[in-house]
Design a protein around this motif. Structure first.
Motif, short mmCIF file in Angstrom:
data_model
loop_
_atom_site.label_atom_id
_atom_site.label_comp_id
_atom_site.label_asym_id
_atom_site.label_seq_id
_atom_site.Cartn_x
_atom_site.Cartn_y
_atom_site.Cartn_z
N CYS A 1 0.98 4.29 -11.38
CA CYS A 1 -0.30 3.89 -10.78
C CYS A 1 -1.45 4.24 -11.70
O CYS A 1 -2.56 3.70 -11.54
CB CYS A 1 -0.46 4.57 -9.43
N TRP A 2 -1.24 5.14 -12.66
CA TRP A 2 -2.25 5.51 -13.65
C TRP A 2 -2.07 4.74 -14.95
O TRP A 2 -2.75 5.02 -15.93
CB TRP A 2 -2.21 7.01 -13.95
N ARG B 1 -5.78 -1.09 -7.28
CA ARG B 1 -6.66 0.08 -7.25
C ARG B 1 -5.82 1.31 -6.96
O ARG B 1 -4.79 1.25 -6.30
CB ARG B 1 -7.78 -0.05 -6.21
N THR B 2 -6.27 2.45 -7.47
CA THR B 2 -5.64 3.73 -7.18
C THR B 2 -6.74 4.72 -6.85
O THR B 2 -7.74 4.80 -7.57
CB THR B 2 -4.81 4.24 -8.37
N ASP B 3 -6.56 5.47 -5.77
CA ASP B 3 -7.57 6.42 -5.32
C ASP B 3 -6.97 7.81 -5.16
O ASP B 3 -5.79 7.96 -4.81
CB ASP B 3 -8.16 5.98 -3.98
N LYS B 4 -7.80 8.82 -5.39
CA LYS B 4 -7.48 10.21 -5.09
C LYS B 4 -8.30 10.63 -3.88
O LYS B 4 -9.37 10.10 -3.62
CB LYS B 4 -7.81 11.13 -6.27
N LEU C 1 -2.66 10.68 -3.06
CA LEU C 1 -2.74 9.61 -4.05
C LEU C 1 -2.34 8.31 -3.36
O LEU C 1 -1.29 8.23 -2.72
CB LEU C 1 -1.78 9.91 -5.20
N SER C 2 -3.19 7.29 -3.43
CA SER C 2 -2.88 6.00 -2.81
C SER C 2 -3.13 4.88 -3.80
O SER C 2 -4.09 4.91 -4.57
CB SER C 2 -3.71 5.79 -1.54
N THR C 3 -2.25 3.89 -3.78
CA THR C 3 -2.41 2.77 -4.70
C THR C 3 -2.05 1.47 -3.98
O THR C 3 -1.21 1.46 -3.07
CB THR C 3 -1.52 2.96 -5.95
N THR C 4 -2.72 0.41 -4.36
CA THR C 4 -2.42 -0.91 -3.85
C THR C 4 -1.76 -1.72 -4.95
O THR C 4 -2.34 -1.92 -6.02
CB THR C 4 -3.69 -1.63 -3.35
N ASN D 1 0.86 -1.18 0.00
CA ASN D 1 0.00 0.00 0.00
C ASN D 1 0.90 1.23 0.00
O ASN D 1 1.65 1.47 0.96
CB ASN D 1 -0.91 0.00 1.23
N VAL E 1 -1.37 -3.17 -10.49
CA VAL E 1 -2.13 -2.16 -9.75
C VAL E 1 -3.53 -2.70 -9.47
O VAL E 1 -4.30 -2.96 -10.40
CB VAL E 1 -2.23 -0.84 -10.54
#
Length: 580
Positions: free
Chosen positions: A489-490, A544-547, A573-576, A88, A542
């Motif tokens: 992540c994008w 999931r990626t969240d803002k 910005l967070s990504t798993t 994470n 990736v």
């Protein structure tokens, strides 16, 4: 690729049975755990987490736990990779330099704030007869005071005095001074403001220059009151900087010459006299702002509003930032931070140091006070293996690369299962022109450590617009990182309209050429896709990626920020990531 150790909550499903007790399932046993250690359901997709939360309100705590356990098992069985292989990762520019509560348009439900900002905007846009001369706001007597003080510093003030007599004093305060774009291009007011606006000291806490655009708490209700406090602060205030130095200094001694090589709008003559010239420009600028706010708010209510905003946005900004990290992102394995003050790093160690290693580089900066940090979960990483490589990378840059001390932090570390990593955190220059050269340098370092996996969190300062040579376009940036074997992540091709910033400057700040009307925030504001997490292709998937621009793992599109609840002008910005 090296193995990735399980996070502390990797094999854990938690649920809330009541307000005072939580339970966890680990090794097939349900045991009590402290609420403050709860992972906030971060390992569960959001829709399922909401369902779990609703179930947790059932009066039977045991039943709630069993139901949540069922949800957790379904979620886990739906993943291709075991939870022990996940990372994470979070990146966030916390924007430490913004000490001005009025700098950005915010979204408050406050009629007094909206009226004040509208009145200031109207004053600057259509001043009419209020566009008086500089000498009517900053008097000849005040200039004479300033001249005498500058002479005591040993400065040659002849050129600056000539500029006052022949130019500045006869300019109109709005059309001739605040709206003079060349003053902004030369940084004659914004540069001294950056250095002296808010100073973190080692002996007196936080000190503010007497001005409208910070959290100074003295009475600025008139020009004479302001001037007495301003000249005393700039020329007489003794302080110790928060860099551990034992030699006292004064704010005027912190000013630096402005270089024509960096700001070519400066003339040779202006460069030579940049210290007294910027001091005069700062005094005039501050006096004009004091005049404006006292004109539009003659009852002094602006001062009360400022203090209320300072409490929400500035004085408790570090505490709010740390609260978001501790509560919303407690399950992170790696957190990259940019533009953090030295004082923030110390606060982070005190507040969340039991969970995270807080690492800053040996090249940290105490003057600009904008530093990149790397936080690593102590449950996952071995603190004794951290090695700082920042100085090596920084030494590879030529003067043409606009990177300053503190902008970059590069370190290597190992996790508890032997995984080996190279981690980098970076804050790009305003135009993003340093982003590609910095990636190239970090990539070169990575090639000297082939047994380590690079993970790079950064504010790339990339833009949706394409202005070659002036602004770093986001798609061009993507081509560059792809060419070096990295993805993000994008993905390989980020959506240019997937913005992570949306802010617009008001008329109460030192770079008026960047100001936007409240109706122009979307057009003239900074609404761009700036933040990234990079890693080598083929190393991770990736999940999931969240803002987040709320502090609650939610992003509200078309909302300017910071807000009174969210303290930064960049989203989190967070990504798993799951190891391949």
């Amino acid at each position: 690729q090296p193995p990735v150790a399980a996070s502390a909550s990797g094999d854990t499903v938690r649920c809330t049975a009541s307000r005072t007790m939580s339970t966890q399932l680990k090794d097939n046993h349900i045991t009590a755990v402290d609420d403050d250690e709860s992972s906030e359901f971060d390992q569960i997709p959001l829709k399922m987490a909401e369902a779990a939360r609703r179930r947790s309100q059932w009066r039977s705590g045991g039943m709630a736990c069993l139901l949540l356990l069922g949800v957790g098992l379904v979620v886990r069985s739906s993943l291709d990779e075991p939870l022990s292989s996940t990372l994470n990762v979070v990146t966030w520019n916390i924007a430490a330099i913004n000490n001005n509560p009025f700098e950005y348009w915010i979204t408050p439900d406050d009629d007094e704030y909206n009226k004040l900002m509208a009145d200031v905007q109207e004053f600057v846009d259509t001043p009419g007869a209020r566009d008086v001369m500089v000498k009517d706001v900053f008097s000849q007597e005040q200039f004479d005071d300033l001249k005498a003080l500058m002479l005591t510093e040993g400065w040659d003030v002849a050129g600056t005095e000539a500029r006052w007599n022949d130019d500045f004093q006869s300019r109109h305060i709005i059309s001739g001074f605040l709206k003079d774009a060349s003053l902004g291009e030369k940084r004659l007011a914004s540069m001294p403001d950056r250095v002296t606006n808010t100073i973190n000291t080692g002996d007196q806490g936080v000190l503010c220059r007497p001005t409208v655009i910070n959290c100074y708490d003295g009475d600025l209700g008139s020009s004479p009151k302001w001037w007495a406090q301003w000249k005393s602060f700039m020329f007489s205030k003794q302080l110790l900087l928060a860099d551990g130095s034992t030699q006292t200094t004064r704010p005027v001694k912190m000013l630096q010459p402005i270089k024509r090589s960096k700001y070519p709008a400066l003339t040779v003559e202006e460069e030579a006299m940049s210290l007294p010239l910027q001091t005069l420009s700062q005094a005039i600028f501050d006096s004009i702002l004091v005049h404006i706010v006292n004109t539009v708010s003659p009852n002094g209510r602006w001062q009360g509003l400022r203090q209320e905003m300072c409490d929400a946005l500035n004085r408790h900004k570090d505490e709010r930032t740390l609260s978001i990290l501790a509560k919303t992102y407690a399950n992170a394995d790696i957190i990259f931070l940019q533009e953090s003050a030295v004082a923030f790093a110390a606060k982070a160690r005190a507040a969340i140091g039991h969970r995270f290693v807080v690492a800053r580089s040996d090249t940290f900066d105490t003057s600009r006070d904008q530093n990149s940090l790397v936080l690593m979960s102590k449950d996952r990483f071995v603190e004794s293996t951290v090695v700082d490589h920042t100085a090596t990378v920084m030494s590879s840059f030529t003067r043409a690369v606009p990177v300053a001390s503190g902008d970059l932090n590069v370190l290597s570390v190992e996790d508890k299962r032997g995984g080996r990593y190279l981690l980098a955190s970076f804050h790009g220059d305003t135009n993003g022109l340093a982003t590609k050269p910095v990636l190239a340098a970090v990539d070169q370092m990575a090639h000297t450590m082939p047994d380590r996996t690079l993970i790079f969190g950064l504010d790339a300062n990339t833009y949706e617009a394409d202005v070659p040579g002036k602004l770093q376009n986001v798609l061009d940036w993507a081509v560059d990182y792809n060419s070096k074997g990295y993805t993000s992540c994008w993905g390989d091709t980020p959506n240019p309209k997937n913005h992570t910033t949306y802010n617009a400057r008001t008329y109460l700040q030192a770079q008026l050429q960047k100001a936007a009307k409240q109706s122009e925030t979307a057009i003239k504001g900074d609404k761009n896709p700036k933040d990234f997490i990079l890693f080598p292709k083929g190393t991770f998937k990736v999940m999931r990626t969240d803002k987040d621009n709320t502090g609650e793992r939610r992003y509200v599109e078309d909302m300017v920020f910071p807000t009174l609840q969210f303290p930064s002008d960049h989203g989190v910005l967070s990504t798993t990531l799951v190891e391949l």
